[in-house]
Design an enzyme around this catalytic site. Sequence first.
Site, PDB file in Angstrom:
ATOM      1  N   ASP A 344      -2.465  -3.554 -10.651  1.00 33.57           N
ATOM      2  CA  ASP A 344      -1.975  -2.792  -9.498  1.00 33.57           C
ATOM      3  C   ASP A 344      -2.020  -3.622  -8.220  1.00 33.57           C
ATOM      4  O   ASP A 344      -2.122  -3.080  -7.121  1.00 33.57           O
ATOM      5  CB  ASP A 344      -2.839  -1.530  -9.299  1.00 33.57           C
ATOM      6  CG  ASP A 344      -2.921  -0.698 -10.564  1.00 33.57           C
ATOM      7  OD1 ASP A 344      -1.869  -0.460 -11.176  1.00 33.57           O
ATOM      8  OD2 ASP A 344      -4.031  -0.307 -10.956  1.00 33.57           O
ATOM      9  N   SER A 369      -1.893  -5.075  -2.552  1.00 33.14           N
ATOM     10  CA  SER A 369      -2.504  -3.970  -3.282  1.00 33.14           C
ATOM     11  C   SER A 369      -1.476  -2.863  -3.381  1.00 33.14           C
ATOM     12  O   SER A 369      -0.994  -2.358  -2.368  1.00 33.14           O
ATOM     13  CB  SER A 369      -3.759  -3.473  -2.560  1.00 33.14           C
ATOM     14  OG  SER A 369      -4.251  -2.304  -3.188  1.00 33.14           O
ATOM     15  N   ARG A 370      -1.122  -2.489  -4.602  1.00 27.37           N
ATOM     16  CA  ARG A 370      -0.082  -1.470  -4.777  1.00 27.37           C
ATOM     17  C   ARG A 370      -0.608  -0.064  -4.540  1.00 27.37           C
ATOM     18  O   ARG A 370       0.153   0.884  -4.507  1.00 27.37           O
ATOM     19  CB  ARG A 370       0.532  -1.597  -6.175  1.00 27.37           C
ATOM     20  CG  ARG A 370       1.232  -2.923  -6.372  1.00 27.37           C
ATOM     21  CD  ARG A 370       2.000  -3.014  -7.685  1.00 27.37           C
ATOM     22  NE  ARG A 370       2.594  -4.330  -7.815  1.00 27.37           N
ATOM     23  CZ  ARG A 370       2.085  -5.345  -8.469  1.00 27.37           C
ATOM     24  NH1 ARG A 370       0.920  -5.199  -9.066  1.00 27.37           N
ATOM     25  NH2 ARG A 370       2.686  -6.503  -8.538  1.00 27.37           N
ATOM     26  N   VAL A 371      -1.929   0.073  -4.414  1.00 27.77           N
ATOM     27  CA  VAL A 371      -2.504   1.356  -4.010  1.00 27.77           C
ATOM     28  C   VAL A 371      -2.614   1.399  -2.487  1.00 27.77           C
ATOM     29  O   VAL A 371      -2.297   2.383  -1.840  1.00 27.77           O
ATOM     30  CB  VAL A 371      -3.880   1.569  -4.669  1.00 27.77           C
ATOM     31  CG1 VAL A 371      -4.537   2.832  -4.152  1.00 27.77           C
ATOM     32  CG2 VAL A 371      -3.724   1.643  -6.189  1.00 27.77           C
TER      33      VAL A 371
END
Length: 516
Positions: A344, A369-371
């Site tokens: 992620d 950071s894909r979050v």
Amino acid sequence: MGLKRDKDFIERTFDQLVKGREKHHFSLSPREVGIVSSVSSGVVKVSGLPSAGFEELLKFPGDLYGIAFNIDEHEIGAVLLGEDSLINAGDEVERTGRVMDIPVGNALIGRVINPLGEPMDGKKAIATDQRLPIERSATAIMDRSAVTVPLQTGLKVVDALIPIGRGQRELILGDRQTGKTAIAVDTIINQKDKNVLCIYCAIGQRASSVAKVIANLKEKGAMEYTTVMVTEGNNSPGLQYIAPYAATSIAEYFMHQGRDVLIVYDDLTNHARAYRELSLLLRRPPGREAFPGDIFYIHSRLLERSTHLNDALGGGSLTALPIVETEAQNISAYIPTNLISITDGQIYLSPKLFELGILPAVDVGKSVSRVGGKAQLPAYHSITGNLKLAYSQFEELETFARFGSHLDENTRKIIEHGKRIRACLKQKELQPMSAPEQIIVLLALMDGLFDGVPLEKIQIAETELRKIIGELPADMVKRLNSATALETSDRESIFSRAKNIMISFEAKSEPIPDKN
């Protein structure tokens, strides 16, 4: 008469066997035994065992075990979980009827073990009531929850710009000796008193490197909530292959109890190489870079087990920090691209920054950071919103300024401010910072309080600035650590205190001497 005597003898013998079974409670059961036909480096070919299943545990002489990997028509290719020098052609092999498993439980916390669950710290044997298979299905999508709670690493550059959430999978990649393990160890140390259990899985590492990590964890008191699983570079490839799966099963046990767990895989490059070695010895067809075609699958089924469970299942989480080594900064190589697509987000460490002494050597432009902010403390949002943009602008202008061109006043201010951003993002190893300390420093940075401080005094000024935390009211510190946004009054209170401290560090202009 002879036939009658033989019949009487058989009946008496059978009656004695039955009575003996009732008296001594023994049972007769069939054993399926095969024969070792050949032995190579970590791999054994076995003939016989027609009923053996895929990944079934096989028992060899000397309490040595192996896993059935290739199930062919006339033979089985098994991966040894130990030294192949103890096995010879012609030895008997026995089925166990079970798959590879590992002991799990609270007794593992604070221990150093190998992938078989055996202690490596010189302490007593580990006694647990439960064992779990090392290969388990990943949690179903409907049983997962969104990643919303931050996992603080204690590193300003990560927590501010590349935040990690509990249940996320964040890849750490870079060339060798750029500080990948240091980031993971700092993150483990920062989990003290945060109710997060940690597992450090060393895959094919040098014994000296693992000993250094364990020593650092002990020194900082982190072994109280950490389990270390070790396979060294001279261990069999079979042990190196099962290590991350075994470590994940231990982590899943705690996750299903509603606990938050952090697991570090150091590193999956060695894991991929061990699997490639096994596959080539088992005559599996090679693919790109001689890796087998299912190399993506073995890593995806490992990392998919990291998640955040929903409240119905206890709400536990498993956060993964896999580490992978690049060669000559080539992040588009086979294994790195595989893992980038599975995880992620990634934290990329640049050897150029490392050589310049900018530590941790995180390349902000190549890290993501894909979050993101969804798992970041709200107090960071109002402070770090423009931090990444300002830093990126500085890096572009700094490259342009090297040509010696004349710079206007605005461009010069951006470059000077960017230099102080870079200096503030530096951080010494094994010294993670709490969230309130980071927020105070970042607030002063983004409000320009560092702009008048000479670069050589930045670290000293930051140390003095962090002491403000002892002057703040307890309720304000609690708000900085909580899921509430930074209030205007809190910001003004921190700013006024910080300004008073920073004035003493600002460069004083020298008076012009009187020529008369």
